[in-house]
Design an enzyme around this catalytic site. Structure first.
Site, PDB file in Angstrom:
ATOM      1  N   PRO A  11       0.783  -1.237   0.000  1.00 53.75           N
ATOM      2  CA  PRO A  11       0.000   0.000   0.000  1.00 53.75           C
ATOM      3  C   PRO A  11       0.809   1.278   0.000  1.00 53.75           C
ATOM      4  CG  PRO A  11      -0.131  -1.116   2.128  1.00 53.75           C
ATOM      5  CD  PRO A  11       0.531  -2.062   1.191  1.00 53.75           C
ATOM      6  N   ASN A  12       0.221   2.271  -0.707  1.00 46.73           N
ATOM      7  CA  ASN A  12       0.727   3.640  -0.802  1.00 46.73           C
ATOM      8  C   ASN A  12       1.959   3.778  -1.705  1.00 46.73           C
ATOM      9  OD1 ASN A  12      -1.228   4.885   1.074  1.00 46.73           O
ATOM     10  ND2 ASN A  12      -0.196   3.582   2.589  1.00 46.73           N
ATOM     11  N   ARG A  19       4.868  10.974  -2.485  1.00 43.88           N
ATOM     12  CA  ARG A  19       4.673  10.621  -1.085  1.00 43.88           C
ATOM     13  C   ARG A  19       5.920  10.881  -0.256  1.00 43.88           C
ATOM     14  NH1 ARG A  19       4.553   4.479   1.231  1.00 43.88           N
ATOM     15  NH2 ARG A  19       4.007   4.988   3.382  1.00 43.88           N
ATOM     16  N   TYR A  24      11.038   8.785   0.983  1.00 44.96           N
ATOM     17  CA  TYR A  24      10.993   7.780  -0.085  1.00 44.96           C
ATOM     18  C   TYR A  24      11.645   8.231  -1.390  1.00 44.96           C
ATOM     19  CZ  TYR A  24       7.746   5.700   3.186  1.00 44.96           C
ATOM     20  OH  TYR A  24       7.182   5.174   4.312  1.00 44.96           O
ATOM     21  N   ASN A  73       8.022  -5.584  -1.413  1.00 37.86           N
ATOM     22  CA  ASN A  73       7.958  -4.476  -0.473  1.00 37.86           C
ATOM     23  C   ASN A  73       6.536  -4.488   0.078  1.00 37.86           C
ATOM     24  OD1 ASN A  73       7.751  -2.130   0.969  1.00 37.86           O
ATOM     25  ND2 ASN A  73       8.913  -0.904  -0.524  1.00 37.86           N
ATOM     26  N   ALA A  76       3.304  -1.156   4.686  1.00 38.24           N
ATOM     27  CA  ALA A  76       2.791  -1.211   6.060  1.00 38.24           C
ATOM     28  C   ALA A  76       2.335  -2.600   6.470  1.00 38.24           C
ATOM     29  CB  ALA A  76       1.640  -0.228   6.218  1.00 38.24           C
ATOM     30  N   ASP A  86       1.832 -15.435   6.600  1.00 38.14           N
ATOM     31  CA  ASP A  86       1.460 -16.836   6.352  1.00 38.14           C
ATOM     32  C   ASP A  86       1.555 -17.195   4.871  1.00 38.14           C
ATOM     33  OD1 ASP A  86      -1.143 -17.076   8.923  1.00 38.14           O
ATOM     34  OD2 ASP A  86       1.043 -17.373   9.009  1.00 38.14           O
ATOM     35  N   GLU A  97      12.850  -9.324   1.174  1.00 35.14           N
ATOM     36  CA  GLU A  97      11.979  -8.298   1.734  1.00 35.14           C
ATOM     37  C   GLU A  97      12.689  -6.961   1.540  1.00 35.14           C
ATOM     38  OE1 GLU A  97      11.601  -8.555   5.981  1.00 35.14           O
ATOM     39  OE2 GLU A  97      10.659  -6.591   6.143  1.00 35.14           O
ATOM     40  N   HIS A  99      12.661  -2.590   1.630  1.00 36.46           N
ATOM     41  CA  HIS A  99      12.072  -1.309   2.048  1.00 36.46           C
ATOM     42  C   HIS A  99      12.954  -0.180   1.523  1.00 36.46           C
ATOM     43  CE1 HIS A  99       9.317  -3.409   4.698  1.00 36.46           C
ATOM     44  NE2 HIS A  99      10.330  -4.110   5.123  1.00 36.46           N
ATOM     45  N   ILE A 100      12.368   0.813   0.915  1.00 32.70           N
ATOM     46  CA  ILE A 100      13.114   1.959   0.381  1.00 32.70           C
ATOM     47  C   ILE A 100      13.845   2.663   1.523  1.00 32.70           C
ATOM     48  CG2 ILE A 100      12.856   4.237  -0.665  1.00 32.70           C
ATOM     49  CD1 ILE A 100      10.386   3.013  -2.180  1.00 32.70           C
ATOM     50  N   SER A 101      13.111   2.880   2.642  1.00 33.35           N
ATOM     51  CA  SER A 101      13.683   3.595   3.792  1.00 33.35           C
ATOM     52  C   SER A 101      14.307   2.603   4.772  1.00 33.35           C
ATOM     53  CB  SER A 101      12.577   4.378   4.508  1.00 33.35           C
ATOM     54  OG  SER A 101      11.613   3.467   5.031  1.00 33.35           O
ATOM     55  N   ARG A 106      13.366   4.584  11.859  1.00 36.83           N
ATOM     56  CA  ARG A 106      12.103   5.342  11.880  1.00 36.83           C
ATOM     57  C   ARG A 106      11.333   5.080  13.171  1.00 36.83           C
ATOM     58  NH1 ARG A 106       9.187   4.587   6.308  1.00 36.83           N
ATOM     59  NH2 ARG A 106       7.890   6.212   7.246  1.00 36.83           N
TER      60      ARG A 106
END
Ligand code: DHK
Length: 147
Positions: A11-12, A19, A24, A73, A76, A86, A97, A99-101, A106
């Site tokens: 999401p997002n 954003r 990001y 990614n 959230a 699962d 896995e 993540h950009i940040s 954070r």
């Protein structure tokens, strides 16, 4: 015929570029897709983004049979979706896995990933350019027979 690498975004992430650019960056999701396509070479990619948890899970299920490796990614969903965790537990091939940040720098709610224990590797904090590096790493894992 070798199977593609699936790249799934939660999401997002459709809002990348607009954003919170201070977190990001300004790279759009379309630009990320192009970076991934270039990095994947002849193997190719399936690149998707959704704001829906059920859609993301359905795409993870598709990737189980249809992909050689997975770059995800979960955004959230990473931190609270046991349903996504699962689904990823069933994934049998190399999975990163992403993540950009740097989620560990954070807010506290971003520090405990449900996905990391079931991932082959975790990348966070590289910025959007890291997607391409993750694709190259998955290609090398496949060539090394990590699949
Ligand atoms: C993207 C999101 O949308 C957040 O919910 C994550 C992740 C961080 C990223 O850095 O790509 O916490």
């Amino acid at each position: 015929m070798s199977k593609p690498i699936h790249v799934l975004n939660g999401p997002n992430l459709n809002r990348l570029g607009k954003r919170e650019p201070e977190i990001y960056g300004k790279t759009t999701l379309a630009e990320v897709e192009r970076l991934c396509e270039e990095a994947a070479g002849p193997r190719g990619i399936v690149f998707r983004q959704t704001n829906s948890e059920s859609q993301l899970i359905d795409w993870i299920h598709e990737a189980i049979d249809g992909s050689a490796a997975l770059l995800i990614n979960p955004a959230a969903f990473t931190f609270y979706s046991m349903a996504v965790m699962d689904a990823l537990k069933m994934y049998p091939h190399p999975m990163i896995e992403f993540h950009i940040s740097n989620v560990h720098k954070r807010e506290k709610m971003y520090h405990q990933s449900l996905v990391s224990p079931v991932a082959t590797a975790v990348m966070a904090g590289t910025g959007a350019r890291g997607y391409a590096h993750a694709i190259r790493i998955l290609r090398e894992m496949l060539e090394d027979g990590r699949d």
